[in-house]
Design an enzyme around this catalytic site. Structure first.
Site, PDB file in Angstrom:
ATOM      1  N   ASP A  78       8.039   6.208   1.107  1.00  0.00           N
ATOM      2  CA  ASP A  78       7.681   7.492   1.718  1.00  0.00           C
ATOM      3  C   ASP A  78       6.495   7.406   2.670  1.00  0.00           C
ATOM      4  O   ASP A  78       5.941   8.430   3.069  1.00  0.00           O
ATOM      5  CB  ASP A  78       7.402   8.536   0.631  1.00  0.00           C
TER       6      ASP A  78
ATOM      7  N   HIS B  84       0.825  -1.215   0.000  1.00  0.00           N
ATOM      8  CA  HIS B  84       0.000   0.000   0.000  1.00  0.00           C
ATOM      9  C   HIS B  84       0.858   1.264   0.000  1.00  0.00           C
ATOM     10  O   HIS B  84       0.350   2.355  -0.235  1.00  0.00           O
ATOM     11  CB  HIS B  84      -0.956  -0.009   1.190  1.00  0.00           C
TER      12      HIS B  84
ATOM     13  N   HIS C 146      -1.603  -0.649  -9.839  1.00  0.00           N
ATOM     14  CA  HIS C 146      -1.741  -0.298 -11.249  1.00  0.00           C
ATOM     15  C   HIS C 146      -3.010   0.521 -11.511  1.00  0.00           C
ATOM     16  O   HIS C 146      -4.076   0.228 -10.966  1.00  0.00           O
ATOM     17  CB  HIS C 146      -1.802  -1.565 -12.108  1.00  0.00           C
TER      18      HIS C 146
ATOM     19  N   ARG D 296      -2.990 -11.283 -14.785  1.00  0.00           N
ATOM     20  CA  ARG D 296      -2.319  -9.980 -14.728  1.00  0.00           C
ATOM     21  C   ARG D 296      -0.882 -10.054 -15.244  1.00  0.00           C
ATOM     22  O   ARG D 296      -0.428  -9.177 -15.984  1.00  0.00           O
ATOM     23  CB  ARG D 296      -2.318  -9.440 -13.296  1.00  0.00           C
TER      24      ARG D 296
ATOM     25  N   SER E  44       3.456   6.289   2.092  1.00  0.00           N
ATOM     26  CA  SER E  44       2.188   6.732   1.507  1.00  0.00           C
ATOM     27  C   SER E  44       1.003   5.865   1.915  1.00  0.00           C
ATOM     28  O   SER E  44      -0.144   6.258   1.711  1.00  0.00           O
ATOM     29  CB  SER E  44       2.295   6.835  -0.019  1.00  0.00           C
TER      30      SER E  44
END
Length: 643
Positions: free
Chosen positions: A224, A167, A172, A489, A226
């Site tokens: 970072d 996460h 995508h 995928r 996120s």
């Protein structure tokens, strides 16, 4: 003169070329002389299946050589690289909301909606998207028959942690067009869904001649944080309080909800209770850093406190992953030494704490290098990185709740009270149940439960009838068969199949099923699905079937992608290299990161009684009632792996 030198070089290398497997002749011919010699060494060791049995210092030398080769030949840019444009690094001494301006020469590198890169060139599979049928592959080779776990090595916190990282890193961008997969008659009776619809991955023109189309990452690729901060300004605004730099968190230590009942966090898509618990923990960490910095530097305002706390918290997450989680995943002395060298260098923590970063990345580690290093390729995460992080087998069928009111038994073990089906711990239900269970009981229960093993026939059945969510955390109407979708995928995104993947990663391919596994039942099913054509083997299936190195919870094939990309996440980021300093982090902030060594340290800050009362293991990522590892007096570089 150059002709003479070339002739002498060819005369010297021709006999050596005959030693090399034909699969690698083209790659070998394209290498520099030094790289050819390094490849010869690596290839020789690979032929003997030897590297993980070598003394630690020799194993590290092998991995360093292999990593160098991958840095030279397995970092492939997708999309155009800007020329002649440079931002001023002093304008952005903080992590931006969308990941821009980390690289002053390429402002968009690693940012939201930048391209996924490649570790190997795309292999078009447009005419083989359903060969063999993904639902057949999922049913016969992936679907769980009997639950297999990882013993005491890896627990449910570890399984939750990797979703927490996903996460942070990758998602995508999807197309608006749906397609449908239908179960062939031969497996329809065994499929929870007879058919399912899903959105295609959105193809985007790259504007570049070599790889004409690519896929965009909806999350920032940098390390970072996120998962708690979001990947753009809008998401960041939702999670901030705008007081003292802090993020929103409820009084009970769990995530807040918005007016629609959705959780408030940086990334809210497809959560489960374990992920929510880690998001809440690191929001607490961020807020405690804010309190500490405000006390130390009273003049810092809200924005400065937030920026410094984000840097510190993101670095703590990266450090825990590097020297704690990964060490438990790859439980060998060689990888213990290697992962610590990534952070501290071969000279070690004590030396670095005393003298600072000395020497290059080998001696001093990637963290604190004078400048970032992207090896001439703009930073991104890659399609192959996404593929090797398909680890849903880690999830069990139920979460085993422990009685935390009971007196701990031997090794701080706790009695089982009840089991909750995993289906009740995902999405909105998961949030509700986490609130009922309570944070401490959830974490302790996950700590005491082994997670699933990354093996064939161990993919959770409940994930074959799953309710996916959109980017806002709302349930979609169409259920999906995730096992079949993951096979599709990789093919859709032109990720090489198992054997070709290994070739292009300079690994010896298999020539028959027996090269892959000793399991007779697995070989029988592989033949049933793929015949005798090993080239058709899907990557996820191959990695699940592959014989594991002793101590490794993942395949060697996956590990070599880890080898290059784990290093890259640190060395290409200015906030782990040139800007890893007191000026950027503050003195107190840098001290916070430098004195954090494990997830246990983070838990101890916020739940001081938890690990002391209920954790017997060395790491919070191994099963908590396992015995601590005995002291080994042999210096780590001179240890020899136990066979």
């Amino acid at each position: 003169m150059s002709f003479i030198m070339s002739s002498l070089r060819n005369l010297f290398l021709s006999p050596l070329r005959s030693f090399i497997q034909k699969d690698f002749h083209d790659a070998f011919d394209s290498m520099t002389l030094l790289d050819k010699l390094l490849f010869m060494m690596v290839h020789f060791v690979d032929k003997l299946i030897l590297w993980h049995r070598l003394p630690v210092f020799l194993g590290l030398a092998y991995l360093a050589a292999r990593r160098h080769l991958h840095q030279e030949y397995n970092l492939i840019n997708v999309g155009r690289t800007p020329t002649g444009v440079r931002s001023n690094p002093e304008d952005y001494p903080y992590r931006t909301a969308d990941g821009k301006y980390n690289d002053p020469f390429n402002e968009g590198a690693g940012s939201q909606f930048s391209f996924f890169g490649r570790n190997v060139m795309p292999v078009d599979q447009h005419d083989k998207l359903k060969k063999p049928d993904p639902m057949v592959v999922a049913t016969k080779l992936l679907a769980r028959k009997n639950f297999m776990d990882t013993g005491k090595q890896f627990n449910m916190i570890a399984a939750s942690w990797i979703q927490f990282m996903i996460h942070d890193w990758i998602d995508h961008l999807e197309d608006t067009h749906q397609i449908e997969l239908r179960a062939p008659e031969e497996v329809a009776s065994e499929c929870p869904l007879k058919s399912f619809k899903f959105y295609k991955s959105k193809k985007t023109p790259t504007g570049f001649y070599e790889i004409k189309t690519g896929y965009l990452n909806r999350r920032t690729s940098w390390w970072d944080g996120s998962a708690i901060y979001g990947s753009n300004t809008e998401a960041l605004k939702k999670v901030r309080t705008f007081e003292d730099g802090k993020l929103k968190l409820s009084a009970d230590g769990l995530l807040e909800q918005d007016e629609n009942g959705n959780i408030i966090s940086g990334d809210v898509r497809n959560p489960w209770a374990g992920l929510l618990a880690l998001q809440a923990l690191f929001i607490q960490e961020h807020n405690l850093v804010c309190d500490t910095l405000k006390k130390e530097y009273p003049k810092l305002e809200d924005e400065d406190l937030y920026r410094h706390a984000r840097l510190v918290t993101s670095a703590v997450i990266a450090k825990v992953h590097t020297i704690d989680w990964t060490v438990e995943l790859l439980k060998t002395d060689t990888l213990l030494a290697g992962m610590r060298a990534n952070w501290y260098g071969l000279l070690g923590k004590k030396f670095k704490d005393t003298f600072g970063h000395v020497g290059g990345s080998s001696l001093g580690g990637f963290v604190g290098m004078k400048k970032p290093e992207n090896h001439g390729v703009p930073y991104s995460l890659t399609e192959e990185f996404v593929s090797v992080y398909r680890m849903h087998q880690l999830l069990p069928d139920t979460l085993q709740l422990r009685n935390i009111d009971a007196t701990p038994g031997p090794n701080k073990s706790l009695p089982l009270t009840n089991e909750i089906p995993m289906e009740d711990l995902i999405g909105g239900k998961g949030e509700e149940n986490l609130s009922r269970i309570g944070y401490t009981k959830q974490m302790v229960s996950m700590g005491h439960q082994a997670c699933g093993a990354l093996e064939l026939m161990n993919y959770p059945i409940w994930m074959r009838d799953l309710i996916p969510q959109d980017v806002d955390g709302n349930d979609r109407p169409d259920h999906i068969d995730l096992a079949a979708l993951e096979i599709y995928r990789d093919r859709e995104r032109s990720v090489a199949r198992y054997n070709e993947f290994r070739r292009r990663m300079l690994q010896i391919p298999i020539s028959k099923w027996e090269d892959l596994t000793d399991d007779e039942e697995a070989i029988k099913m592989l033949r049933e699905v793929y015949g005798d054509d090993v080239e058709e083997l899907d990557l996820l299936v191959g990695m699940s079937a592959e014989k594991k190195i002793k101590g490794f919870a993942i395949s060697e094939t996956a590990f070599f992608i880890f080898l290059i990309m784990a290093s890259r996440r640190l060395e290409a980021d200015k906030f782990f290299t040139s800007n890893y300093n007191e000026e950027t982090y503050t003195k107190k902030g840098l001290e916070w990161v430098n004195t954090t060594e494990s997830l246990k340290d983070v838990l101890d800050r916020h739940y001081p009684e938890m690990t002391g009362k209920w954790m017997n293991s060395n790491s919070a990522f191994s099963v908590w009632d396992s015995s601590p590892e005995p002291h080994n007096p042999i210096p780590i570089y001179f240890r020899v792996p136990q066979q």
